[in-house]
Design an enzyme around this catalytic site. Structure first.
Site, PDB file in Angstrom:
ATOM      1  N   SER A   7      32.291  41.929  41.144  1.00 16.71           N
ATOM      2  CA  SER A   7      31.869  42.594  39.905  1.00 16.71           C
ATOM      3  C   SER A   7      30.525  43.277  40.121  1.00 16.71           C
ATOM      4  O   SER A   7      29.513  42.620  40.411  1.00 16.71           O
ATOM      5  CB  SER A   7      31.759  41.563  38.779  1.00 16.71           C
ATOM      6  OG  SER A   7      30.939  42.092  37.764  1.00 16.71           O
ATOM      7  N   HIS A  32      35.344  45.462  40.524  1.00 20.70           N
ATOM      8  CA  HIS A  32      35.484  45.142  39.103  1.00 20.70           C
ATOM      9  C   HIS A  32      34.296  45.739  38.343  1.00 20.70           C
ATOM     10  O   HIS A  32      33.133  45.492  38.685  1.00 20.70           O
ATOM     11  CB  HIS A  32      35.518  43.618  38.966  1.00 20.70           C
ATOM     12  CG  HIS A  32      35.750  43.109  37.590  1.00 20.70           C
ATOM     13  ND1 HIS A  32      37.005  42.999  37.027  1.00 20.70           N
ATOM     14  CD2 HIS A  32      34.880  42.644  36.656  1.00 20.70           C
ATOM     15  CE1 HIS A  32      36.895  42.489  35.803  1.00 20.70           C
ATOM     16  NE2 HIS A  32      35.603  42.275  35.552  1.00 20.70           N
ATOM     17  N   ASP A  34      32.422  46.092  34.786  1.00 12.57           N
ATOM     18  CA  ASP A  34      32.288  45.455  33.475  1.00 12.57           C
ATOM     19  C   ASP A  34      31.640  46.399  32.479  1.00 12.57           C
ATOM     20  O   ASP A  34      30.455  46.705  32.586  1.00 12.57           O
ATOM     21  CB  ASP A  34      31.438  44.186  33.610  1.00 12.57           C
ATOM     22  CG  ASP A  34      32.207  43.067  34.283  1.00 12.57           C
ATOM     23  OD1 ASP A  34      33.321  42.755  33.817  1.00 12.57           O
ATOM     24  OD2 ASP A  34      31.706  42.525  35.285  1.00 12.57           O
ATOM     25  N   MET A  36      30.394  46.985  28.775  1.00  9.82           N
ATOM     26  CA  MET A  36      29.996  46.210  27.588  1.00  9.82           C
ATOM     27  C   MET A  36      29.283  47.117  26.590  1.00  9.82           C
ATOM     28  O   MET A  36      28.486  47.972  26.995  1.00  9.82           O
ATOM     29  CB  MET A  36      29.047  45.082  28.000  1.00  9.82           C
ATOM     30  CG  MET A  36      29.645  44.148  29.047  1.00  9.82           C
ATOM     31  SD  MET A  36      28.519  42.804  29.409  1.00  9.82           S
ATOM     32  CE  MET A  36      29.395  42.014  30.761  1.00  9.82           C
ATOM     33  N   HIS A  65      37.115  46.687  33.268  1.00  6.77           N
ATOM     34  CA  HIS A  65      37.240  45.615  32.274  1.00  6.77           C
ATOM     35  C   HIS A  65      36.464  46.031  31.028  1.00  6.77           C
ATOM     36  O   HIS A  65      35.235  45.995  31.011  1.00  6.77           O
ATOM     37  CB  HIS A  65      36.677  44.328  32.910  1.00  6.77           C
ATOM     38  CG  HIS A  65      36.652  43.143  32.003  1.00  6.77           C
ATOM     39  ND1 HIS A  65      35.957  41.989  32.313  1.00  6.77           N
ATOM     40  CD2 HIS A  65      37.232  42.911  30.788  1.00  6.77           C
ATOM     41  CE1 HIS A  65      36.104  41.114  31.338  1.00  6.77           C
ATOM     42  NE2 HIS A  65      36.869  41.644  30.407  1.00  6.77           N
ATOM     43  N   MET A  67      34.966  45.518  27.689  1.00  4.72           N
ATOM     44  CA  MET A  67      34.525  44.537  26.694  1.00  4.72           C
ATOM     45  C   MET A  67      33.857  45.323  25.572  1.00  4.72           C
ATOM     46  O   MET A  67      32.644  45.255  25.354  1.00  4.72           O
ATOM     47  CB  MET A  67      33.551  43.544  27.341  1.00  4.72           C
ATOM     48  CG  MET A  67      34.262  42.555  28.251  1.00  4.72           C
ATOM     49  SD  MET A  67      33.148  41.774  29.419  1.00  4.72           S
ATOM     50  CE  MET A  67      33.068  43.030  30.664  1.00  4.72           C
ATOM     51  N   MET A 136      39.575  34.952  30.978  1.00  2.00           N
ATOM     52  CA  MET A 136      38.116  34.789  31.047  1.00  2.00           C
ATOM     53  C   MET A 136      37.800  33.298  31.156  1.00  2.00           C
ATOM     54  O   MET A 136      38.251  32.498  30.334  1.00  2.00           O
ATOM     55  CB  MET A 136      37.438  35.346  29.796  1.00  2.00           C
ATOM     56  CG  MET A 136      37.456  36.855  29.647  1.00  2.00           C
ATOM     57  SD  MET A 136      36.782  37.773  31.041  1.00  2.00           S
ATOM     58  CE  MET A 136      35.092  37.165  31.095  1.00  2.00           C
ATOM     59  N   ASP A 175      38.174  35.683  35.702  1.00  2.00           N
ATOM     60  CA  ASP A 175      36.846  36.310  35.704  1.00  2.00           C
ATOM     61  C   ASP A 175      35.843  35.367  35.042  1.00  2.00           C
ATOM     62  O   ASP A 175      36.007  35.008  33.877  1.00  2.00           O
ATOM     63  CB  ASP A 175      36.949  37.626  34.914  1.00  2.00           C
ATOM     64  CG  ASP A 175      35.659  38.430  34.894  1.00  2.00           C
ATOM     65  OD1 ASP A 175      34.693  38.049  35.581  1.00  2.00           O
ATOM     66  OD2 ASP A 175      35.648  39.457  34.180  1.00  2.00           O
TER      67      ASP A 175
HETATM   68  C1  DX5 Z   1      31.399  38.562  32.338  1.00  2.84           C
HETATM   69  C2  DX5 Z   1      31.992  39.624  33.220  1.00  2.84           C
HETATM   70  C3  DX5 Z   1      32.213  39.158  34.611  1.00  2.84           C
HETATM   71  C4  DX5 Z   1      30.961  38.744  35.343  1.00  2.84           C
HETATM   72  C5  DX5 Z   1      31.336  37.807  36.445  1.00  2.84           C
HETATM   73  O1  DX5 Z   1      31.329  39.025  31.047  1.00  2.84           O
HETATM   74  O2  DX5 Z   1      33.234  40.057  32.722  1.00  2.84           O
HETATM   75  O3  DX5 Z   1      32.976  40.082  35.367  1.00  2.84           O
HETATM   76  O4  DX5 Z   1      30.250  39.835  35.871  1.00  2.84           O
HETATM   77  O5  DX5 Z   1      30.171  37.289  37.033  1.00  2.84           O
HETATM   78  P1  DX5 Z   1      30.130  35.837  37.669  1.00  2.84           P
HETATM   79  O6  DX5 Z   1      31.141  35.810  38.778  1.00  2.84           O
HETATM   80  O7  DX5 Z   1      28.719  35.719  38.151  1.00  2.84           O
HETATM   81  O8  DX5 Z   1      30.458  34.850  36.582  1.00  2.84           O
HETATM   82 ZN    ZN Z   2      34.632  41.244  34.025  1.00  2.00          ZN
END
Ligand code: DX5
Ligand code: ZN
Length: 218
Positions: A7, A32, A34, A36, A65, A67, A136, A175
């Site tokens: 990620s 990956h 993320d 947000m 991903h 969010m 998750m 994840d």
């Molecule tokens: C959390 C994200 C993850 C995160 C994972 O909201 O969706 O992808 O970056 O990080 P680690 O592996 O450090 O938990």
């Molecule tokens: Zn993620």
């Protein structure tokens, strides 16, 4: 084959190109991303603009991903930016069926993500259309959080109910808090895509990190 999806959130953003290169050099095959929005989750990251730059410097599978609330407003922009796979959160989406069809109509793979306490009954009606389910194992918003163990029960339930219905290349992704201690519990349950933020990017030998995650070493 177990896909490893580092990620980008845990990477050094002052040197993104080198960091992305290190993902493929380490033998991982997905990246990956993320996304947000500060509404669905209490953090803001980046949008299609950064995804487009990632696409320019790598051939890794770009696993986006989302969010974000109202994901339907942005799906097309992420596909145009070069995403190979888009996951939306079940909790953000009253029209999951419609959004899955929309993602697929744009020629990319479709996933649905579920928070740690979200049930999976809705999958009865969409499992045939999906390419991936994302479990998750932390509450989304930040990397570096602790793995939430009760989610394993949900993965067991998923396997009982759906395993016999899955396409051969179906992706079961996990994840959050994935590391050397937690990966074995996942791969033995048929999880075939591990997202890794902190464990991968903070490991002194990233190639070894990928091997450990794939092998499920403890
Ligand atoms: C959390 C994200 C993850 C995160 C994972 O909201 O969706 O992808 O970056 O990080 P680690 O592996 O450090 O938990
Ligand atoms: Zn993620």
């Amino acid at each position: 084959m177990i896909h490893i999806a580092p990620s980008l959130l845990s990477a050094d953003f002052t040197d993104l190109k080198t960091e992305i290169q290190s993902v493929s050099d380490a033998g991982a095959d997905w990246l990956h991303l993320d996304i947000m929005d500060g509404h669905f989750v209490p953090n803001i990251t980046f949008g299609p603009f950064i995804v487009e730059f990632c696409r320019k410097v790598t051939n890794l599978v770009l696993d986006v991903h989302l969010m974000i609330e109202n994901p339907e407003k942005y799906i097309e922009a992420f596909v145009n930016a070069g995403a190979d796979m888009i996951s939306i959160h079940a909790e953000t989406c009253p029209h999951i069926h419609r959004q899955i069809q929309f993602i697929k109509s744009l020629g990319v793979k479709a996933g649905v993500a579920v928070n740690p306490a979200t049930g999976i009954d809705f999958l009865d009606y969409v499992i045939d259309d999906l390419d991936m389910v994302l479990f998750m194992t932390v509450n989304p918003g930040f990397s570096g959080q602790k793995f939430i163990t009760p989610v394993l029960k949900k993965i067991d339930l998923f396997n009982q109910r759906y395993k016999h219905l899955l396409k051969k290349d179906f992706i079961i992704q996990v994840d959050g808090g994935v590391n050397a201690e937690t990966c074995g519990m996942l791969t033995k349950r048929g999880v075939n895509c591990l997202v890794s933020g902190n464990y991968f990017f903070k490991h002194p030998n990233r190639k070894q990190a990928v091997e450990i995650l794939r092998g499920g070493d403890i």
